[in-house]
Design an enzyme around this catalytic site. Sequence first.
Site, PDB file in Angstrom:
ATOM      1  N   GLY A  18    -112.989 -20.171 -23.858  1.00 47.39           N
ATOM      2  CA  GLY A  18    -113.330 -19.000 -24.664  1.00 47.39           C
ATOM      3  C   GLY A  18    -114.127 -19.435 -25.879  1.00 47.39           C
ATOM      4  N   LYS A 126    -100.965 -23.295 -33.751  1.00 46.67           N
ATOM      5  CA  LYS A 126    -100.799 -22.755 -35.095  1.00 46.67           C
ATOM      6  C   LYS A 126     -99.344 -22.563 -35.524  1.00 46.67           C
ATOM      7  CE  LYS A 126    -104.381 -19.571 -35.090  1.00 46.67           C
ATOM      8  NZ  LYS A 126    -105.533 -18.949 -35.753  1.00 46.67           N
ATOM      9  N   GLU A 196    -103.400 -13.704 -31.762  1.00 45.62           N
ATOM     10  CA  GLU A 196    -102.363 -14.524 -32.412  1.00 45.62           C
ATOM     11  C   GLU A 196    -102.285 -14.220 -33.910  1.00 45.62           C
ATOM     12  OE1 GLU A 196    -102.363 -18.723 -31.204  1.00 45.62           O
ATOM     13  OE2 GLU A 196    -103.138 -18.096 -29.264  1.00 45.62           O
ATOM     14  N   HIS A 200     -98.993 -11.967 -36.574  1.00 44.86           N
ATOM     15  CA  HIS A 200     -98.393 -12.267 -37.887  1.00 44.86           C
ATOM     16  C   HIS A 200     -98.312 -11.031 -38.774  1.00 44.86           C
ATOM     17  CE1 HIS A 200     -98.347 -16.704 -37.635  1.00 44.86           C
ATOM     18  NE2 HIS A 200     -99.452 -16.573 -36.927  1.00 44.86           N
TER      19      HIS A 200
END
Length: 333
Positions: A18, A126, A196, A200
């Site tokens: 990607g 991460k 992603e 959060h």
Amino acid sequence: MIVDKISSSIKVGVLGFGGLGQAATRVLAPKGEMSWVATADQKGYAYNTNGLDVDRAIAAYQTKGSVGYLEPYGTLSNQSIADLLANADVDGYFLALPNLPNTFMAEVAKQFIQSGWQGVLVDALKRTSAVEQLLELQTDLKEAGITYMTGCGATPGLLTAAAAVAAQSYAEIHSIKITFGVGIANWEAYRATIREDIAHMPGFDVDTARAMTDEEVSALLDKTDGILALENMEHADDIMLELAGICSRDRVTVGGVVDTRNPKKPLSTNVKITGRTFEGKISTHTFTLGDETSMAANVCGPAFGYLKAGISLHRRGMYGLFTAAEIMPQFVR
Ligand code: NAD
């Protein structure tokens, strides 16, 4: 200066093709010390021991949806990583894969362990909880002869390593504050990164963000004018700095702003390291990235720097799990 001589070019694979995977192959293209020989996406893989052509691979992925369509080196597959592993001779892989679900990267690591392959793996993971899962594989990685470098992107990665260096001026570290600014022209170029990040936001988690359709992500971004403002993120910079013995994880904070409609950064990415010197002075070091450097440059450059460092560890028989905060990246020529 000790230069670790790499006699022949390191054969590199990029898993995930990607936004970051494609940028990674562009970063590698002019390098003499590394050559890109293998890649995989969700629907296929491509391998040529003499190297793959970046433009043709990107064209195959963007027009047909998979590197499996790259003639004559591509193969379509629903288990592309396993098939590639069985067919390719690769020294090290950059795992530019989405960590969706949050256990995905650890599952990929297990797949490598079980395959009997030996070499270097690098990720740009991460989340703290994702790195914790890899820590549990430490012994298995060692026994398998795999040198696994985790958290080797920008944050965690470049900024965590900068914090580890900056900490040396102090007798005690009070806080490490990472603030990132990311500007990308459109969110579809980095689908996993954006999902992603959404995970959060208040009211979301990894599973809800993963389950969102592209239309739902676009609708959410419409409501925020394309901006994601994130604070107190669960970012592995904290556990990496703790493991490196620099400070406890509660002293590390990460937040930032992502503009998904403008390649210009909404703010300058920086890390501030505050501490007390041996003379009792309180001070702050600030390391700020150049605004012209893209997320892709600040993730892929360090990833390959850590891959090169990982290769020299591997050649010395040092296997297991290492983080970006405990090893210096080496510059890839
Ligand atoms: P993307 O959505 O653009 O691309 C993901 C790629 O992975 C696609 O090519 C897809 O086909 C492939 N893929 C998905 N499942 C697969 C499977 N089972 N087998 C093989 N290939 C598979 O992703 P992206 O935006 O480039 O992000 C990649 C990762 O990098 C994300 O996890 C993101 O969080 C991370 N990232 C880290 C940092 C950092 O500083 N540490 C910064 C940005 C992004």
